[in-house]
Design a protein around this motif. Structure first.
Motif, PDB file in Angstrom:
ATOM      1  N   ILE A 229       0.918  -1.122   0.111  1.00 34.00           N
ATOM      2  CA  ILE A 229       0.126   0.060   0.114  1.00 34.00           C
ATOM      3  C   ILE A 229       0.824   1.274   0.126  1.00 34.00           C
ATOM      4  CG2 ILE A 229      -0.453   0.408   2.311  1.00 34.00           C
ATOM      5  CD1 ILE A 229      -3.054   0.477  -0.254  1.00 34.00           C
ATOM      6  N   LEU A 230       2.041   1.053   0.590  1.00 37.12           N
ATOM      7  CA  LEU A 230       2.952   2.337   0.440  1.00 37.12           C
ATOM      8  C   LEU A 230       3.534   2.564  -0.981  1.00 37.12           C
ATOM      9  CD1 LEU A 230       5.091   1.899   3.785  1.00 37.12           C
ATOM     10  CD2 LEU A 230       3.535   3.831   3.360  1.00 37.12           C
ATOM     11  N   LEU A 231       3.760   1.464  -1.538  1.00 35.89           N
ATOM     12  CA  LEU A 231       4.225   1.596  -3.037  1.00 35.89           C
ATOM     13  C   LEU A 231       3.166   2.151  -3.854  1.00 35.89           C
ATOM     14  CD1 LEU A 231       6.117   1.262  -5.221  1.00 35.89           C
ATOM     15  CD2 LEU A 231       5.519  -1.256  -5.425  1.00 35.89           C
ATOM     16  N   ALA A 232       2.162   1.576  -3.705  1.00 38.13           N
ATOM     17  CA  ALA A 232       0.926   2.055  -4.475  1.00 38.13           C
ATOM     18  C   ALA A 232       0.521   3.474  -4.175  1.00 38.13           C
ATOM     19  CB  ALA A 232      -0.494   1.085  -4.286  1.00 38.13           C
ATOM     20  N   SER A 233       0.583   3.882  -2.874  1.00 38.93           N
ATOM     21  CA  SER A 233       0.378   5.364  -2.531  1.00 38.93           C
ATOM     22  C   SER A 233       1.308   6.417  -3.268  1.00 38.93           C
ATOM     23  CB  SER A 233       0.161   5.524  -1.023  1.00 38.93           C
ATOM     24  OG  SER A 233      -1.032   4.582  -0.572  1.00 38.93           O
ATOM     25  N   LEU A 234       2.374   5.937  -2.965  1.00 38.13           N
ATOM     26  CA  LEU A 234       3.714   6.858  -3.259  1.00 38.13           C
ATOM     27  C   LEU A 234       3.693   6.882  -4.819  1.00 38.13           C
ATOM     28  CD1 LEU A 234       6.385   5.719  -0.983  1.00 38.13           C
ATOM     29  CD2 LEU A 234       5.329   7.887  -0.993  1.00 38.13           C
ATOM     30  N   SER A 235       3.535   5.762  -5.549  1.00 38.29           N
ATOM     31  CA  SER A 235       3.563   6.019  -6.929  1.00 38.29           C
ATOM     32  C   SER A 235       2.089   6.552  -7.596  1.00 38.29           C
ATOM     33  CB  SER A 235       3.565   4.524  -7.763  1.00 38.29           C
ATOM     34  OG  SER A 235       2.543   3.618  -7.189  1.00 38.29           O
ATOM     35  N   GLY A 236       1.000   6.340  -6.881  1.00 37.75           N
ATOM     36  CA  GLY A 236      -0.202   7.179  -7.295  1.00 37.75           C
ATOM     37  C   GLY A 236      -0.044   8.423  -7.020  1.00 37.75           C
ATOM     38  N   ALA A 237       0.587   8.964  -6.008  1.00 41.83           N
ATOM     39  CA  ALA A 237       0.684  10.295  -5.737  1.00 41.83           C
ATOM     40  C   ALA A 237       1.778  10.932  -6.624  1.00 41.83           C
ATOM     41  CB  ALA A 237       1.216  10.387  -4.185  1.00 41.83           C
ATOM     42  N   ALA A 238       2.652  10.455  -7.181  1.00 43.34           N
ATOM     43  CA  ALA A 238       3.538  10.963  -7.851  1.00 43.34           C
ATOM     44  C   ALA A 238       3.108  11.050  -9.484  1.00 43.34           C
ATOM     45  CB  ALA A 238       4.820  10.184  -8.263  1.00 43.34           C
ATOM     46  N   VAL A 239       2.409  10.073 -10.169  1.00 42.73           N
ATOM     47  CA  VAL A 239       1.891  10.072 -11.050  1.00 42.73           C
ATOM     48  C   VAL A 239       0.668  11.320 -11.296  1.00 42.73           C
ATOM     49  CG1 VAL A 239       0.258   9.090 -12.909  1.00 42.73           C
ATOM     50  CG2 VAL A 239       2.361   7.840 -11.775  1.00 42.73           C
ATOM     51  N   GLY A 240      -0.063  11.495 -10.067  1.00 39.90           N
ATOM     52  CA  GLY A 240      -1.149  12.204  -9.896  1.00 39.90           C
ATOM     53  C   GLY A 240      -0.974  13.770  -9.990  1.00 39.90           C
ATOM     54  N   LEU A 241       0.166  13.831  -9.301  1.00 42.89           N
ATOM     55  CA  LEU A 241       1.060  15.090  -9.495  1.00 42.89           C
ATOM     56  C   LEU A 241       1.718  15.447 -10.776  1.00 42.89           C
ATOM     57  CD1 LEU A 241       2.108  17.661  -7.771  1.00 42.89           C
ATOM     58  CD2 LEU A 241       4.156  16.442  -7.312  1.00 42.89           C
ATOM     59  N   ALA A 242       2.143  14.473 -11.416  1.00 45.70           N
ATOM     60  CA  ALA A 242       2.887  14.764 -12.703  1.00 45.70           C
ATOM     61  C   ALA A 242       1.650  15.230 -13.663  1.00 45.70           C
ATOM     62  CB  ALA A 242       3.525  13.534 -13.294  1.00 45.70           C
ATOM     63  N   LEU A 243       0.424  14.449 -13.749  1.00 47.33           N
ATOM     64  CA  LEU A 243      -0.803  14.618 -14.369  1.00 47.33           C
ATOM     65  C   LEU A 243      -1.421  16.128 -14.106  1.00 47.33           C
ATOM     66  CD1 LEU A 243      -2.565  11.117 -14.547  1.00 47.33           C
ATOM     67  CD2 LEU A 243      -1.034  12.508 -16.354  1.00 47.33           C
ATOM     68  N   LYS A 244      -1.323  16.446 -12.724  1.00 47.42           N
ATOM     69  CA  LYS A 244      -1.850  17.813 -12.645  1.00 47.42           C
ATOM     70  C   LYS A 244      -1.179  18.978 -12.963  1.00 47.42           C
ATOM     71  CE  LYS A 244      -3.598  19.931  -8.398  1.00 47.42           C
ATOM     72  NZ  LYS A 244      -3.739  20.349  -6.878  1.00 47.42           N
ATOM     73  N   LEU A 245       0.113  18.737 -13.127  1.00 51.16           N
ATOM     74  CA  LEU A 245       1.032  19.822 -13.386  1.00 51.16           C
ATOM     75  C   LEU A 245       1.115  19.915 -15.047  1.00 51.16           C
ATOM     76  CD1 LEU A 245       4.316  19.295 -11.114  1.00 51.16           C
ATOM     77  CD2 LEU A 245       2.372  21.071 -11.056  1.00 51.16           C
ATOM     78  N   GLY A 246       0.597  18.912 -15.686  1.00 53.68           N
ATOM     79  CA  GLY A 246       0.762  18.922 -17.186  1.00 53.68           C
ATOM     80  C   GLY A 246      -0.980  18.811 -17.650  1.00 53.68           C
TER      81      GLY A 246
END
Length: 282
Positions: A229-246
Motif C-alpha cells: 500500500i505504501l508503494l501504491a500510494s507513493l507511485s499514485g501520488a507521483a503520477v497524480g502530481l505529474a498529471l496535475k502539472l501537465g
C-alpha cells in the motif's frame, strides 16, 4: 512442487506465450467493460419492469475482431503479436487507419512479465501461477485506467486463486497468512473508504479497490500489505502530481488507484516487498 523440463518450459518460451496471452488481454481490456455495460443495462431494465434489451452477442470470443475505422475483418496473419504491428507499420491493412500503440505495448509487457516471472520463480507451478497473476493484474490496470472499473469477473476469482495457490504450495505464502491477507486487504481499504467519506462526504475509491487489495493479500500474505500500500500510494501520488502539472489529468481530477495497486502486486511478484521497505529506509 511440480517442475517441468527446462527444454519444454523456460523463460524465453514463457515470453513467447506471454505475447500470445497479451494479444488475448487486449480483447479482454476492450470488450469486458462493454460486456458489463450490456449486462447492467439488461438488469436495470428488468428491475424497472421495462422490456430488456436483446441479449448481446458480444463476448470475448465473438464476434471476430474488426478494424474500428472501416469494419474490415482482422485476419490471423494481421494479428500476430508485435510482428503484424511492425509489418503493417501500425495501420489497418484495408483503410490505413492508425492502430493504437496500446495493443503492441500490452503484448510486449505481457511477454516481458511472463519471462521475468519464470526467471524468478522457476519453471514449475509457482512460475505458471505467477504468470496468471501477472496477466490478471495487467488487464485490471488497463481496464481501471480506461474506465475506473475493476471488474468482479477478475478480482474475485483472483482472491480464490491466491488462496488455492497458497493451499497447494504454489506460492511462498502460507495458507493462514493468505487467508488473513485477504481479510486484512479488504477491511483496511474499506475502513479508509468510510473514514474518508464520513470526513469529506466524498468517495475516495471504489469497492473494486477493496477486492483487488484482498486478492493481493491472498497471494502475498498479510505482512506484504503495508509495503504494497505504501508503494501504491507513493507511485499514485507521483503520477497524480505529474498529471496535475501537465494536461493529462482527466475531468474531475480523478486518478484511479487500481493501476498503482497492480503495480505494487507486480513489484511484490518480481522483487518481493522487503527490498522496497529497505529502499525507503523502513
Amino acid at each position: 512442487m511440480l517442475d517441468l523440463p527446462l527444454g519444454i518450459w523456460n523463460w524465453w518460451l514463457a515470453g513467447l506465450l506471454g505475447l500470445l496471452v497479451g494479444s488475448f488481454l487486449n480483447v479482454v481490456i476492450h470488450r469486458l467493460p462493454l460486456m458489463l455495460e450490456q449486462r447492467w443495462a439488461r438488469e436495470c431494465a428488468e428491475l424497472a419492469g421495462q422490456e430488456a434489451p436483446p441479449a448481446a452477442t458480444l463476448s470475448l470470443a465473438q464476434p471476430r475482431s474488426r478494424c474500428p475505422g472501416c469494419g474490415a475483418l482482422i485476419r490471423w496473419q494481421q494479428n500476430i503479436p508485435l510482428l503484424s504491428y511492425v509489418l503493417l507499420r501500425g495501420r489497418c491493412a484495408s483503410c490505413r487507419t492508425s492502430i493504437s500503440w496500446r495493443y503492441p505495448l500490452v503484448e510486449a509487457l505481457t511477454g516481458i512479465l511472463f519471462a521475468a516471472v519464470v526467471a524468478v520463480h522457476g519453471n514449475g507451478m509457482a512460475g505458471l501461477a505467477g504468470c496468471g497473476l501477472a496477466a490478471a493484474l495487467l488487464a485490471l490496470a488497463c481496464i481501471d485506467w480506461d474506465t475506473t472499473l475493476l471488474p468482479d469477473d477478475i478480482t474475485l476469482p483472483l482472491v480464490w486463486a491466491g488462496l488455492i495457490a497458497a493451499a497447494l504450495g504454489w506460492t511462498a505464502t502460507r495458507l493462514d497468512a493468505a487467508l488473513w491477507g485477504a481479510v486484512a486487504g479488504y477491511l483496511s481499504l474499506w475502513l479508509v473508504y468510510w473514514a474518508f467519506k464520513l470526513a469529506t462526504g466524498k468517495e475516495g475509491m471504489g469497492y473494486g479497490d477493496f477486492k483487488l487489495f484482498a486478492a493481493l493479500g491472498a497471494w502475498f500474505g498479510w505482512p506484504a500489505l503495508i509495503p504494497m500500500i505504501l508503494l501504491a500510494s507513493l507511485s499514485g501520488a507521483a503520477v497524480g502530481l505529474a498529471l496535475k502539472l501537465g494536461p493529462g489529468l482527466r475531468e474531475g481530477g480523478y486518478v484511479p488507484f487500481g493501476p498503482f495497486l497492480t503495480l505494487s502486486g507486480l513489484w511484490a511478484l518480481l522483487f518481493g516487498t522487503d527490498h522496497f521497505l529497505q529502499w525507503i529506509g523502513l
